[in-house]
Design an enzyme around this catalytic site. Structure first.
Site, PDB file in Angstrom:
ATOM      1  N   CYS A  93       9.481  -2.158  -1.011  1.00 12.39           N
ATOM      2  CA  CYS A  93       8.172  -1.765  -0.486  1.00 12.39           C
ATOM      3  C   CYS A  93       7.628  -2.740   0.550  1.00 12.39           C
ATOM      4  CB  CYS A  93       7.170  -1.583  -1.621  1.00 12.39           C
ATOM      5  SG  CYS A  93       6.930  -3.060  -2.626  1.00 12.39           S
ATOM      6  N   HIS A 357       3.166  -4.397  -5.523  1.00 11.80           N
ATOM      7  CA  HIS A 357       3.620  -3.244  -4.738  1.00 11.80           C
ATOM      8  C   HIS A 357       2.861  -3.151  -3.422  1.00 11.80           C
ATOM      9  CE1 HIS A 357       5.270   0.597  -3.726  1.00 11.80           C
ATOM     10  NE2 HIS A 357       4.123   1.235  -3.843  1.00 11.80           N
TER      11      HIS A 357
END
Length: 445
Positions: A93, A357
């Site tokens: 990510c 994330h």
């Protein structure tokens, strides 16, 4: 006998019990017992298994040539949805959000895609550049989707060629990816030239926390950082990547930071014409000891001679030691006929991190009227251990409101961040990196 645990219920299934004896526990009706002779293994080509299990079966083609940034024809919703953007895989990510921010809707970083190789480049330079251009950027712009196996090719090259390890599997930060790709392998010209003589690809905000600031803006923090560091930019950059005053996921200096939509860099450019903070005419003197006393930010330390003299009649300022500013000769000649210009950079993307994330908010075009979208490379998932992630783009019509004066007023009075809408909370509480560009400078760089 063999016990087979199923993904779904079966009419003859049990909870792991056979003939009244419990062999293990599972979801009721999800296990069947059968003669082991009735079981056999289906051989699967390893490459096919990898593609099916980890990436799905959506084609991500190789596109040669030059493809411009995505354009919106009609509504933003027409290009949004699931399976849009860059597909995430194995902690990618940090890279997905950064690449999407850099290339989806702007061409400010396109020189990375086309610089010819030279004798100082590594033997794999053209291969890395080709994978980035033809397997990631071009498909993203044309088809609005890039599969994770294409990104893994780039990650593997970076892992093997740069000094940063773990790029194919571990959690990393965007600046580590930028160092690996942009600085070490593609060896791009640094985006920032500092008055200290150093060059840089991004700028880390170093500031002391101001307890009176409930909702600092990127404008305020940038000016404070440059003032404290006693440095300037030698020229207006085509792009400016700013890292917020935080350290990964563990420490944030401010609970909320409001990104600035239009960043005024007039007062951090070396030898750029500046306005007198009192009268607005051309400034020729600077007094750093007046910082914050006659206005806000770096604007408050620039004066013309008459205004400086008037301000320093005050007993508290008689000991100040102002210095002369360098005024470009051509502007000195024209100063009576034209106003002092302000230099601005426009916000193009905000990369955010919540826990571990990374996601990003990206401006879908240029100009103040361009809409914004939210991108998450792992927004959904199909399957479990051998499944794959589903990327998604979502329109963000409220983005400009949260960065407006009206939005700031609401946020200042908000006592509990949990009351914020999801996207607003991620934007303001989790901002990690802001990307800016100069439409004027990028035209000739």
């Amino acid at each position: 006998m063999a016990a087979i645990e199923l993904n779904d219920e079966h009419g003859l299934g049990t909870d792991g019990t056979h003939d009244g004896k419990e062999f293990f526990k599972c979801v009721p009706h999800n296990t069947i017992f059968t003669d082991i002779k009735e079981c056999y293994t289906i051989p699967v080509n390893e490459q096919e298994k990898e593609t099916t299990d980890n990436y799905g079966n959506i084609e991500s083609s190789v596109i040669v040539g030059t493809v411009g940034p995505m354009c919106i024809k009609g509504s933003l919703e027409s290009i949004c949805g699931k399976y849009r953007g860059i597909q995430g895989h194995h902690n990618s990510c940090y890279l997905d959000a950064t690449l999407f921010s850099m290339f989806a809707f702007t061409s400010v970083f396109d020189n990375l895609l086309f610089r010819p190789s030279n004798e100082n480049d590594c033997p794999e330079y053209e291969e890395v550049q080709k994978v980035l251009r033809e397997e990631i950027v071009n498909p993203l712009r044309k088809n609005r989707f890039v599969s994770a196996d294409r990104v893994m090719k780039l990650r593997t090259l970076l892992e093997n060629l740069s000094s940063i390890s773990g790029l194919t599997s571990e959690e990393k930060d965007p600046e580590e990816f930028l160092t690996s790709l942009v600085a070490q392998i593609l060896k791009a010209e640094p985006f920032l030239k500092l008055s200290s003589g150093l060059d840089a690809y991004h700028y880390q905000l170093f500031v002391e926390k101001d307890n009176h600031l409930n909702l600092p803006t990127v404008q305020q923090l940038l000016e404070q950082s440059f003032f404290t560091s006693n440095i300037l930019l030698k020229e207006v950059p085509s792009c400016l990547i700013i890292l917020m005053p935080r350290f990964g996921k563990s420490f944030k200096m401010y609970s909320k930071i409001q990104p600035t939509l239009l960043l005024d860099v007039t007062d951090i450019i070396e030898d750029s014409p500046r306005q007198c903070t009192k009268c607005g005419r051309l400034a020729n003197l600077e007094c750093k000891e007046c910082y914050g006393q006659c206005g806000i930010g770096l604007e408050s330390i620039a004066f013309c001679s008459p205004c400086l003299e008037q301000m320093h009649r005050n007993d508290r300022r008689t000991s100040h030691q102002p210095k002369k500013l360098t005024v470009p000769l051509e502007f000195s000649i024209l100063q009576e006929h034209c106003p002092v210009p302000r230099l601005y950079l426009e916000l193009t993307a905000v990369v955010c991190i919540e826990t571990s994330h990374y996601v990003s908010f990206v401006k879908c075009g240029s100009g103040s009227e361009a809409p914004w979208c939210f991108f998450d490379s792992m927004a959904d998932r199909k399957g479990e251990q051998n499944g794959y992630n589903i990327p998604e783009m979502v329109p963000c019509p409220d983005f400009p409101y949260w960065l407006s004066e009206e939005g700031a007023s609401y946020l200042t009075n908000l006592t509990d961040d949990r009351h914020l809408p999801e996207h607003a909370k991620r934007l303001l509480c989790d901002a990690y990196m802001c990307m800016y560009q100069s439409p004027d400078v990028m035209m000739y760089k």
